[in-house]
Design a protein around this motif. Sequence first.
Motif, short mmCIF file in Angstrom:
data_model
loop_
_atom_site.label_atom_id
_atom_site.label_comp_id
_atom_site.label_asym_id
_atom_site.label_seq_id
_atom_site.Cartn_x
_atom_site.Cartn_y
_atom_site.Cartn_z
N GLY A 101 -27.71 -28.01 -12.89
CA GLY A 101 -28.94 -27.65 -13.57
C GLY A 101 -30.17 -28.34 -13.00
N TYR A 102 -31.06 -28.75 -13.90
CA TYR A 102 -32.29 -29.42 -13.47
C TYR A 102 -32.01 -30.78 -12.84
CZ TYR A 102 -34.85 -25.89 -16.15
OH TYR A 102 -35.36 -24.71 -16.62
N GLY A 103 -30.83 -31.32 -13.07
CA GLY A 103 -30.49 -32.63 -12.53
C GLY A 103 -30.52 -32.69 -11.02
N ILE A 104 -30.25 -31.56 -10.35
CA ILE A 104 -30.25 -31.54 -8.89
C ILE A 104 -31.66 -31.79 -8.36
CG2 ILE A 104 -29.93 -30.05 -6.89
CD1 ILE A 104 -27.55 -28.79 -8.34
N GLY A 105 -32.64 -31.10 -8.93
CA GLY A 105 -34.02 -31.29 -8.51
C GLY A 105 -34.54 -32.68 -8.82
N MET A 158 -35.37 -29.14 -21.40
CA MET A 158 -36.51 -29.96 -20.98
C MET A 158 -36.24 -31.45 -21.23
SD MET A 158 -38.51 -27.65 -19.77
CE MET A 158 -37.03 -26.70 -19.38
N PRO A 159 -36.69 -32.32 -20.32
CA PRO A 159 -36.45 -33.76 -20.46
C PRO A 159 -37.09 -34.39 -21.70
CG PRO A 159 -37.07 -33.21 -18.21
CD PRO A 159 -37.33 -31.99 -19.04
N PHE A 160 -36.44 -35.41 -22.21
CA PHE A 160 -36.94 -36.27 -23.28
C PHE A 160 -37.26 -35.54 -24.59
CE2 PHE A 160 -38.16 -38.34 -19.24
CZ PHE A 160 -37.50 -39.55 -19.38
N LEU A 161 -36.49 -34.52 -24.93
CA LEU A 161 -36.74 -33.78 -26.18
C LEU A 161 -36.08 -34.43 -27.39
CD1 LEU A 161 -36.49 -29.95 -25.34
CD2 LEU A 161 -38.52 -31.31 -25.81
N PHE A 162 -34.90 -35.01 -27.20
CA PHE A 162 -34.14 -35.58 -28.32
C PHE A 162 -33.04 -36.47 -27.77
CE2 PHE A 162 -32.57 -31.42 -27.15
CZ PHE A 162 -31.25 -31.69 -26.83
N GLY A 221 -32.84 -40.26 -23.76
CA GLY A 221 -32.12 -39.23 -23.02
C GLY A 221 -32.92 -38.60 -21.91
N LEU A 222 -32.29 -38.37 -20.77
CA LEU A 222 -32.98 -37.74 -19.64
C LEU A 222 -33.22 -36.26 -19.92
CD1 LEU A 222 -34.13 -37.70 -16.84
CD2 LEU A 222 -31.81 -37.56 -15.90
N TYR A 223 -32.17 -35.50 -19.95
CA TYR A 223 -32.25 -34.08 -20.32
C TYR A 223 -30.84 -33.64 -20.70
CZ TYR A 223 -29.91 -32.04 -16.24
OH TYR A 223 -28.98 -31.66 -15.32
N ASN A 278 -25.06 -30.60 -25.24
CA ASN A 278 -24.37 -31.89 -25.12
C ASN A 278 -25.41 -33.00 -25.28
OD1 ASN A 278 -24.65 -30.67 -22.05
ND2 ASN A 278 -25.37 -32.79 -22.19
N PRO A 279 -24.99 -34.23 -25.56
CA PRO A 279 -25.95 -35.34 -25.60
C PRO A 279 -26.64 -35.47 -24.25
CG PRO A 279 -23.85 -35.99 -26.55
CD PRO A 279 -23.62 -34.67 -25.89
N PRO A 280 -27.86 -36.00 -24.22
CA PRO A 280 -28.59 -36.13 -22.95
C PRO A 280 -27.82 -36.95 -21.92
CG PRO A 280 -30.06 -36.47 -24.79
CD PRO A 280 -28.68 -36.42 -25.37
N HIS A 281 -28.09 -36.65 -20.66
CA HIS A 281 -27.38 -37.29 -19.56
C HIS A 281 -27.87 -38.71 -19.29
CE1 HIS A 281 -25.31 -33.62 -18.34
NE2 HIS A 281 -26.45 -32.97 -18.42
N LEU A 282 -26.98 -39.49 -18.70
CA LEU A 282 -27.33 -40.75 -18.06
C LEU A 282 -26.60 -40.77 -16.73
CD1 LEU A 282 -25.14 -43.60 -19.51
CD2 LEU A 282 -25.20 -41.42 -20.68
N TYR A 283 -26.78 -41.82 -15.96
CA TYR A 283 -26.15 -41.88 -14.64
C TYR A 283 -25.01 -42.89 -14.62
CZ TYR A 283 -30.20 -39.22 -13.04
OH TYR A 283 -31.15 -38.25 -12.87
N HIS A 284 -23.91 -42.51 -13.97
CA HIS A 284 -22.73 -43.36 -13.83
C HIS A 284 -22.41 -43.45 -12.34
CE1 HIS A 284 -22.14 -42.37 -18.13
NE2 HIS A 284 -22.38 -41.12 -17.74
N SER A 285 -22.12 -44.64 -11.85
CA SER A 285 -21.85 -44.79 -10.42
C SER A 285 -20.83 -45.89 -10.14
CB SER A 285 -23.15 -45.11 -9.68
OG SER A 285 -22.93 -45.24 -8.28
N ARG A 286 -20.15 -45.77 -9.01
CA ARG A 286 -19.24 -46.82 -8.59
C ARG A 286 -19.99 -47.87 -7.77
NH1 ARG A 286 -17.00 -45.75 -3.38
NH2 ARG A 286 -17.81 -43.83 -2.45
#
Length: 355
Positions: A190-194, A125-129, A248-250, A164-172
């Motif tokens: 996972g939930y990131g697609i939605g 779930m998002p924003f838990l830790f 953290g996102l999720y 794993n640590p919560p995700h962030l976004y990386h882009s070129r």
Amino acid sequence: VEKSPQVIGRNTVTRKFNTILKQFVATAAVAVFFMFSTGGAFAQTKTLRMATWLPPMHSLIKTLDRWGQEVSKASGGSLKVEIMKAPLAKPPGQYDLVKKNVTDLAWSVAAWSPKRFHLFRGIDMPFLFSSAEVGSAGLWDWYSKNKFADKEFTDSKLVGAYVNPPHLYHSRKKLTVLNDLKGQKIRAGGYGIGILKKLGAAPLFLNPPSTTQALQKGTIDGTQFPWEALKGFRLVKYSKYHLVIPNGLYTNAWWLSMSKKSWGSLTSTQKNAINAVGLSGSRLIGKGWDESEAAGKNAAIKAGNTITVLSDADTARLRKIVSFVEDGWVAKTNKMGLDGKALLADLRGTISKYK
């Protein structure tokens, strides 16, 4: 008639030899029983083979090796964990390796088997830790006390649970606000697609090891990952922009499981040793993730990449957007005859114990 002294001597020696032989056999039998029933110090070391699918230089491989060392120490040296050199299956197929007794141990991401591990993914779930060590300890504690492994890991033995640590976004491409994600092709799972669909991006599922080549070739514009992946998958020079989500996102729940056949072959002492490192071992793996985060972020800073922390306004907007994740998990859990909302409240309370 007088008996020959030589005959008397032979009989005496024979009787003494038989007595000594019986004593030796009895002592040896006790020793053998002790070795195999208690896993004593004289028992032969049993090697447990652990499957892999990440590059050998990835930080998680080194951390799992440390987990194996803790198991060996807890077993008094009667167990040894050996991480295999090459993958036997793709990441989503790892569970079958222990289910079908192909290998002793395997590990992977629960999101790649969503129907099997719905409850396990409560930690997603998002924003838990923001700390993987905290999340890993909370997951093992919460999942164990609710005995959910009896529902979801019926064909293997769960021996570790971590995140794993919560995700962030990386882009070129330029990425400093949420709207910058619109139209970008982002590798996710996972939930990131939605979540990315709701943000107007074009999410694609790729196995993590495939991300480097996809970014290099321009097949994708960016990816969701923790910081550590920048070094683990050599992404620093292919992703010049990084969008950090406060707290953290999720995250992703990861399982570490043993085949039932392998578990059944262990002595009671060896089983107790593995059980004893359930919480501490899961926490150790999470801590390893956290330690690798700083190295990944520092690599991006050294390369001169642009790092942006999401604004308060965008963070509030994102919280509303991702609420569907928790709502969906609660609804599905309720259909299982459980109280999804209460379980998440309990999970949050459990996580707070380790902050």
